[in-house]
Design an enzyme around this catalytic site. Structure first.
Site, short mmCIF file in Angstrom:
data_model
loop_
_atom_site.label_atom_id
_atom_site.label_comp_id
_atom_site.label_asym_id
_atom_site.label_seq_id
_atom_site.Cartn_x
_atom_site.Cartn_y
_atom_site.Cartn_z
N HIS A 56 -27.67 24.47 -66.56
CA HIS A 56 -26.51 24.89 -65.57
C HIS A 56 -26.90 24.28 -64.16
O HIS A 56 -28.11 23.94 -63.92
CB HIS A 56 -26.05 26.22 -65.42
CG HIS A 56 -26.85 27.13 -64.94
ND1 HIS A 56 -27.61 28.06 -65.90
CD2 HIS A 56 -27.27 27.69 -63.72
CE1 HIS A 56 -28.50 29.02 -65.06
NE2 HIS A 56 -28.01 28.79 -63.87
N GLU B 253 -20.55 35.75 -61.44
CA GLU B 253 -20.44 34.38 -61.78
C GLU B 253 -19.52 34.18 -62.77
O GLU B 253 -19.09 35.02 -63.72
CB GLU B 253 -21.93 34.01 -62.24
CG GLU B 253 -22.23 35.15 -63.14
CD GLU B 253 -23.42 34.72 -64.13
OE1 GLU B 253 -24.67 34.62 -63.75
OE2 GLU B 253 -23.04 34.02 -65.09
N GLN C 208 -22.36 26.94 -63.22
CA GLN C 208 -22.32 28.42 -62.89
C GLN C 208 -21.93 28.53 -61.61
O GLN C 208 -22.34 28.25 -60.52
CB GLN C 208 -23.78 28.81 -63.13
CG GLN C 208 -24.09 30.39 -62.81
CD GLN C 208 -25.39 30.63 -62.90
OE1 GLN C 208 -26.34 30.16 -62.37
NE2 GLN C 208 -25.90 31.82 -63.67
N HIS D 254 -28.12 25.45 -56.82
CA HIS D 254 -29.54 25.43 -57.72
C HIS D 254 -29.46 24.59 -58.87
O HIS D 254 -28.13 24.65 -59.23
CB HIS D 254 -30.30 26.47 -58.00
CG HIS D 254 -29.51 27.73 -58.69
ND1 HIS D 254 -28.39 28.38 -58.39
CD2 HIS D 254 -29.46 27.77 -60.11
CE1 HIS D 254 -28.05 29.09 -59.54
NE2 HIS D 254 -28.55 28.62 -60.68
N GLU E 81 -34.38 26.67 -61.40
CA GLU E 81 -34.50 27.64 -62.42
C GLU E 81 -34.92 27.20 -63.93
O GLU E 81 -34.58 26.10 -64.18
CB GLU E 81 -33.19 28.39 -62.34
CG GLU E 81 -32.77 29.44 -63.23
CD GLU E 81 -31.31 30.03 -63.14
OE1 GLU E 81 -30.48 29.90 -62.54
OE2 GLU E 81 -31.00 30.78 -64.29
C1 V0V Z 1 -33.46 28.60 -49.61
N1 V0V Z 1 -33.85 27.31 -49.10
C2 V0V Z 1 -33.39 26.41 -50.28
C3 V0V Z 1 -32.37 27.33 -50.93
N2 V0V Z 1 -32.65 28.50 -50.47
N3 V0V Z 1 -33.64 25.28 -50.17
C4 V0V Z 1 -32.68 24.56 -51.38
N4 V0V Z 1 -31.93 25.35 -52.10
C5 V0V Z 1 -31.62 26.60 -51.98
N5 V0V Z 1 -30.86 27.53 -52.80
C6 V0V Z 1 -34.78 26.95 -48.10
C7 V0V Z 1 -34.36 27.27 -46.70
O1 V0V Z 1 -33.55 26.49 -46.47
C8 V0V Z 1 -35.62 27.49 -45.94
O2 V0V Z 1 -35.86 26.27 -45.72
C9 V0V Z 1 -36.53 28.13 -47.25
O3 V0V Z 1 -35.88 27.83 -48.46
C10 V0V Z 1 -36.63 29.68 -47.00
O4 V0V Z 1 -35.14 29.98 -47.12
P1 V0V Z 1 -34.56 31.23 -46.51
O5 V0V Z 1 -33.44 31.04 -46.00
O6 V0V Z 1 -35.41 31.88 -45.39
O7 V0V Z 1 -34.52 32.38 -47.58
P2 V0V Z 1 -35.76 33.26 -48.30
O8 V0V Z 1 -37.06 32.52 -48.42
O9 V0V Z 1 -35.34 34.58 -47.99
O10 V0V Z 1 -35.12 32.91 -50.04
C11 V0V Z 1 -35.09 31.74 -50.54
C12 V0V Z 1 -35.49 31.91 -51.93
C13 V0V Z 1 -34.54 32.66 -52.39
C14 V0V Z 1 -35.61 30.55 -52.65
C15 V0V Z 1 -36.93 32.52 -52.07
O11 V0V Z 1 -33.02 32.08 -52.51
C16 V0V Z 1 -34.67 33.09 -54.05
O12 V0V Z 1 -35.32 34.21 -54.28
N6 V0V Z 1 -33.76 32.69 -54.91
C17 V0V Z 1 -33.91 32.89 -56.30
C18 V0V Z 1 -33.09 33.88 -56.82
C19 V0V Z 1 -31.11 33.21 -56.68
O13 V0V Z 1 -31.26 32.41 -55.77
N7 V0V Z 1 -30.41 33.92 -57.20
C20 V0V Z 1 -29.07 33.71 -57.25
C21 V0V Z 1 -28.67 32.90 -58.34
P3 V0V Z 1 -36.41 25.89 -44.04
O14 V0V Z 1 -35.37 26.35 -43.18
O15 V0V Z 1 -37.69 26.99 -43.82
O16 V0V Z 1 -36.68 24.34 -44.04
S1 V0V Z 1 -28.54 33.83 -59.70
C22 V0V Z 1 -28.60 32.88 -61.10
O17 V0V Z 1 -28.83 31.78 -60.89
C23 V0V Z 1 -28.51 33.82 -62.48
C24 V0V Z 1 -28.36 35.17 -62.64
C25 V0V Z 1 -28.45 32.82 -63.44
O18 V0V Z 1 -28.42 31.73 -63.68
O19 V0V Z 1 -28.51 33.67 -64.72
CO CO Z 2 -28.59 30.20 -62.44
#
Ligand code: V0V
Ligand code: CO
Length: 142
Positions: free
Chosen positions: A7, A43, A60, A84, A134
């Site tokens: 996705h 979602e 998604q 993502h 992911e």
């Molecule tokens: C953050 N950054 C990204 C980003 N999110 N870059 C590209 N795409 C994204 N989506 C960058 C951000 O610009 C910062 O860069 C750096 O990473 C640190 O980000 P932050 O804003 O300080 O945020 P953090 O570090 O607290 O969190 C970032 C992470 C977090 C990636 C660790 O978003 C995470 O744990 N994501 C995984 C879970 C998730 O996204 N769940 C929702 C979808 P600079 O500014 O330092 O350069 S749930 C899903 O998909 C499901 C249930 C499914 O598919 O089944």
């Molecule tokens: Co997802």
């Protein structure tokens, strides 16, 4: 082995409005909806096509359920858009550990529950050229 685009995750402020945009503009219908409290998202999965590995590719659409969720934080910083990409695999455990061995940060020690009973993990966007990535094993494969 990563064998499909499972996705593309798209973050939005208003899920119902975004679903309606994808329906009225492209004719894509909702295949599944759920709330994932752990991830802080509501979602909608829109099935786009089936894939040669027996799976499928979806859009998604993601709306945050709470202000401290990752998607809410991302929306506040970036506005709506592609959040993502997700690759499908038969074995998220093996593929994520092989990718970790290449020096890419895998965000979870153990895969967590994703959409439709799948098992998911994420790779850090800073190790993936700015793309939050992911890995997904769908429910029927585990
Ligand atoms: C953050 N950054 C990204 C980003 N999110 N870059 C590209 N795409 C994204 N989506 C960058 C951000 O610009 C910062 O860069 C750096 O990473 C640190 O980000 P932050 O804003 O300080 O945020 P953090 O570090 O607290 O969190 C970032 C992470 C977090 C990636 C660790 O978003 C995470 O744990 N994501 C995984 C879970 C998730 O996204 N769940 C929702 C979808 P600079 O500014 O330092 O350069 S749930 C899903 O998909 C499901 C249930 C499914 O598919 O089944
Ligand atoms: Co997802």
């Amino acid at each position: 082995m990563l064998s499909r685009i499972d996705h593309i995750g798209i973050a939005c402020f208003d899920l119902d409005k975004t679903v309606e945009f994808y329906r009225s503009t492209y004719g894509f219908e909702v295949f599944h909806t759920e709330v994932n409290e752990e991830q802080g998202v509501r979602e909608a999965m829109l099935k786009i096509n089936e894939t040669s590995d027996g799976g499928a590719s979806y859009l998604q659409l993601l709306e945050p359920t709470r202000e401290d969720s990752t998607v809410a934080k991302w929306l506040a910083k970036n506005g709506e858009g592609v959040h993502h990409i997700a690759f499908g695999t038969e074995d998220v455990d093996a593929d994520s550990s092989a990718i970790r061995d290449k020096g890419v940060r895998v965000l979870y020690d153990e895969p967590r529950v994703g959409s439709m009973g799948s098992r998911i993990t994420f790779l850090h966007p800073k190790d993936c050229g700015g793309v939050l990535t992911e890995l997904v094993t769908s429910a029927e494969k585990h």
